[in-house]
Write a protein that holds these residues in place. Structure first.
Motif, PDB file in Angstrom:
ATOM      1  N   TRP A   1       6.122  17.021 -31.314  1.00 12.54           N
ATOM      2  CA  TRP A   1       5.076  16.099 -31.770  1.00 12.54           C
ATOM      3  C   TRP A   1       4.156  16.733 -32.813  1.00 12.54           C
ATOM      4  O   TRP A   1       3.448  16.028 -33.530  1.00 12.54           O
ATOM      5  CB  TRP A   1       4.259  15.585 -30.581  1.00 12.54           C
TER       6      TRP A   1
ATOM      7  N   LEU B   1      15.271  13.156 -29.592  1.00  9.20           N
ATOM      8  CA  LEU B   1      14.533  13.192 -28.325  1.00  9.20           C
ATOM      9  C   LEU B   1      14.108  11.803 -27.874  1.00  9.20           C
ATOM     10  O   LEU B   1      13.746  11.614 -26.719  1.00  9.20           O
ATOM     11  CB  LEU B   1      13.293  14.084 -28.452  1.00  9.20           C
ATOM     12  N   GLY B   2      14.114  10.824 -28.791  1.00 11.56           N
ATOM     13  CA  GLY B   2      13.779   9.465 -28.407  1.00 11.56           C
ATOM     14  C   GLY B   2      12.347   9.097 -28.731  1.00 11.56           C
ATOM     15  O   GLY B   2      11.653   9.798 -29.468  1.00 11.56           O
ATOM     16  N   SER B   3      11.919   7.999 -28.163  1.00 10.24           N
ATOM     17  CA  SER B   3      10.587   7.459 -28.433  1.00 10.24           C
ATOM     18  C   SER B   3       9.829   7.248 -27.128  1.00 10.24           C
ATOM     19  O   SER B   3      10.296   6.503 -26.263  1.00 10.24           O
ATOM     20  CB  SER B   3      10.707   6.128 -29.175  1.00 10.24           C
ATOM     21  N   PRO B   4       8.664   7.906 -26.967  1.00 10.25           N
ATOM     22  CA  PRO B   4       7.876   7.686 -25.748  1.00 10.25           C
ATOM     23  C   PRO B   4       7.458   6.224 -25.595  1.00 10.25           C
ATOM     24  O   PRO B   4       7.456   5.689 -24.493  1.00 10.25           O
ATOM     25  CB  PRO B   4       6.645   8.584 -25.947  1.00 10.25           C
TER      26      PRO B   4
ATOM     27  N   ASP C   1       8.776   7.573 -33.024  1.00  8.77           N
ATOM     28  CA  ASP C   1      10.138   8.027 -32.769  1.00  8.77           C
ATOM     29  C   ASP C   1      10.275   9.516 -33.059  1.00  8.77           C
ATOM     30  O   ASP C   1       9.835   9.993 -34.088  1.00  8.77           O
ATOM     31  CB  ASP C   1      11.079   7.224 -33.682  1.00  8.77           C
ATOM     32  N   MET C   2      10.878  10.253 -32.134  1.00  5.68           N
ATOM     33  CA  MET C   2      11.055  11.697 -32.324  1.00  5.68           C
ATOM     34  C   MET C   2      12.528  12.070 -32.414  1.00  5.68           C
ATOM     35  O   MET C   2      12.990  13.007 -31.777  1.00  5.68           O
ATOM     36  CB  MET C   2      10.373  12.455 -31.195  1.00  5.68           C
TER      37      MET C   2
ATOM     38  N   ALA D   1      19.256   4.820 -26.015  1.00  2.00           N
ATOM     39  CA  ALA D   1      18.657   5.967 -26.727  1.00  2.00           C
ATOM     40  C   ALA D   1      19.428   6.276 -28.003  1.00  2.00           C
ATOM     41  O   ALA D   1      18.836   6.486 -29.073  1.00  2.00           O
ATOM     42  CB  ALA D   1      18.616   7.187 -25.821  1.00  2.00           C
TER      43      ALA D   1
ATOM     44  N   GLU E   1      11.175  21.859 -27.871  1.00  2.00           N
ATOM     45  CA  GLU E   1      11.002  20.444 -27.528  1.00  2.00           C
ATOM     46  C   GLU E   1       9.562  20.041 -27.202  1.00  2.00           C
ATOM     47  O   GLU E   1       9.088  19.000 -27.683  1.00  2.00           O
ATOM     48  CB  GLU E   1      11.960  20.078 -26.377  1.00  2.00           C
TER      49      GLU E   1
ATOM     50  N   THR F   1      12.560   5.791 -24.354  1.00  2.00           N
ATOM     51  CA  THR F   1      13.833   6.520 -24.505  1.00  2.00           C
ATOM     52  C   THR F   1      13.627   8.024 -24.636  1.00  2.00           C
ATOM     53  O   THR F   1      14.554   8.756 -24.970  1.00  2.00           O
ATOM     54  CB  THR F   1      14.609   6.017 -25.739  1.00  2.00           C
ATOM     55  N   TYR F   2      12.386   8.511 -24.385  1.00  2.00           N
ATOM     56  CA  TYR F   2      12.169   9.956 -24.445  1.00  2.00           C
ATOM     57  C   TYR F   2      12.862  10.615 -23.251  1.00  2.00           C
ATOM     58  O   TYR F   2      13.277   9.941 -22.301  1.00  2.00           O
ATOM     59  CB  TYR F   2      10.670  10.290 -24.460  1.00  2.00           C
TER      60      TYR F   2
END
Length: 492
Positions: free
Chosen positions: A102, A121-124, A117-118, A362, A98, A128-129
């Motif tokens: 990035w 895992l969400g989006s910083p 968007d990851m 999320a 995890e 929503t990370y």
């Protein structure tokens, strides 16, 4: 040992182990120091350096597992693919790291000197990370993974597009076993075209006009509406072609266009779009097809969706053309067609409904990234080079979905104009911007996908009226609209 202990049933894909937090990585010796983002002009430099260091560190520490009979598949990165064969049984495990997700650059992640968007895992940037602390982060990730397994029937892939592909592959396996339903097993690359258009076959629309005094009369609010999950809605509605297409010319192509029971059969058609000025079209809407020009006819290729849309009446978003008016000279027509994405769209639609009803931001965002990412990547063969993935390369499916969303949006704009007298001042992809008076509402009541919902709303100030009235061109209009929504938007 962990996989054996857990006796996981991995949903038709390799089992997954997620390593969460930098402290967990430290226990394995998986620590890198690529530098600081403030020290580089381009985040891509940092990503490449980090990916290289991570690969070296992982290869150095995987020796005991390789000695124990595990094989490494592909280059290690933030996902390590391992497999081991014992007799006739092959174990496969994907280890996701995890803290280093990035380092995996992919357009799904929205890199443009920013972290986007990851996937699961969400989006910083969207907030929503995972939580910052390791234990809450691991708990939240566990919740998302089990949600994914429960509502999508699969484990997430390394990107949202791969997750979308995994959902479709699970359906394909089930349909292949049962012999019921459409299971497409081959890719559908664009056939060799004479005079292939530059860029997308079916471009998304992007259009703005300078507003006039009629638009501003009584207007108190600037509202942007868009189709709810537009691409997902169209994917579930459309019949897509597959198999080896036939090349037709002349009368054979014209006859084929007229042969479908519900419009033209799935394919590509080389037609002539008439000059927009020669038609009785609304002045306050873009031309019905992005390849169309106002002052001259254009010969181009279109999908069957556009061929049907152009034959619709002006009131329904078309130009009221007969097939003869479009001068079909050539076509590629597919032997089979059907709703190949119907169940895929249903699973994602029902998952989205659960996320919306439970306020799970999320997972709603993740599902959006899955269908948008998957449909977006249909066009790119480089994403699907592995033999078992090549059937995901379907550029004509993507083109048809874009054309369908574009046409449905135009049809709605025509209805709104009939009912309210209001015309849009801007449209991008599936959103439309209107100047409205108090009490005027152009959104749909329905919660169904594809229906128009309010995306942004802001009050029209004196300064904004001044910006609109003084705008000399579409660029200045775009700046005024963007500025209005950025400073005072109220998303719904």
């Amino acid at each position: 040992k962990l996989i054996r202990w857990a006796t996981l049933t991995p949903l038709g894909a390799p089992a997954q182990v997620w390593v969460v937090g930098i402290d967990a990585c430290e226990m394995f010796g998986w620590i890198i120091d690529p530098g600081d983002e403030d020290d580089v002009d381009d985040m891509e430099v940092l990503r490449a350096r980090a990916a290289e260091e991570l690969t070296a560190v992982l290869q150095a520490t995987l020796t005991p597992m390789l000695t124990a009979g595990w094989e490494l598949r592909g280059d290690p990165g933030h996902v390590v693919h391992l497999s081991r064969t014992t007799g006739t049984f092959t174990s496969m495990v994907d280890i996701f790291i995890e803290p280093y997700v990035w380092t995996y650059w992919n357009k799904d992640f929205g890199w443009n000197n920013r972290v986007g968007d990851m996937g699961i895992l969400g989006s910083p940037t969207a907030g929503t990370y995972l939580p910052d602390d390791d234990l809450p982060a691991a708990r939240e990730l566990g919740r998302r993974l089990s949600w994914c397994a429960r509502y999508l029937g699969v484990l997430p892939g390394p990107t949202p597009a791969r997750t979308g592909a995994a959902v479709l592959d699970k359906i394909k396996r089930e349909r292949t076993r049962s012999g019921k339903g459409i299971a497409v097993t081959t890719g559908g690359p664009i056939p060799p075209l004479n005079g292939e258009p530059r860029g997308d076959l079916e471009p998304e629309v992007g259009w703005t006009r300078v507003c006039d005094s009629e638009d501003l009369t009584g207007a108190t609010q600037l509202v942007s509406i868009d189709q709810r999950a537009a691409y997902l809605a169209s994917a579930g509605m459309l019949e897509f072609g597959y198999g080896k297409p036939r090349h037709l010319t002349g009368e054979s192509a014209v006859s084929a266009a007229a042969s479908g029971a519900k419009g033209a059969p799935f394919g590509l058609w080389r037609i002539t779009l008439p000059a927009g000025n020669m038609l009785s079209l609304p002045a306050k809407l873009p031309l019905p097809h992005p390849h169309m020009l106002a002052d001259q006819p254009v010969q181009t290729w279109v999908t069957s969706v556009s061929l049907d849309a152009l034959q619709a009446s002006v009131a329904d978003g078309g130009i009221g053309a007969e097939l003869d008016d479009l001068d079909i000279v050539e076509a590629w027509v597919y032997p089979e067609q059907g709703r190949a994405l119907d169940k895929w769209a249903k699973i994602l639609r029902e998952g989205r409904k659960v996320a919306v009803e439970t306020g799970d931001v999320a997972m709603k965002r993740f599902l959006g990234a899955c269908y948008k990412g998957y449909i977006g990547r249909m066009v790119n063969p480089d994403m699907w080079t592995a033999k078992q993935m090549q059937h995901h390369h379907q550029p004509l499916w993507r083109a048809s979905i874009i054309a369908h969303c574009r046409w449905r949006g135009r049809r709605v704009a025509m209805r709104i104009a009939r009912e309210t007298g209001r015309w849009p001042v801007r449209t991008v992809t599936d959103s439309w911007v209107y100047l409205l008076a108090d009490g005027e509402d152009v959104a749909d009541d329905s919660d169904a996908l594809g229906k128009m919902s309010v995306e942004k709303r802001t009050v029209i100030t004196e300064a904004l009226i001044e910006a609109f009235t003084s705008a000399d061109d579409t660029h200045e209009m775009n700046l005024a609209i963007k500025g209005a929504f950025t400073s005072g938007e109220e998303g719904e």
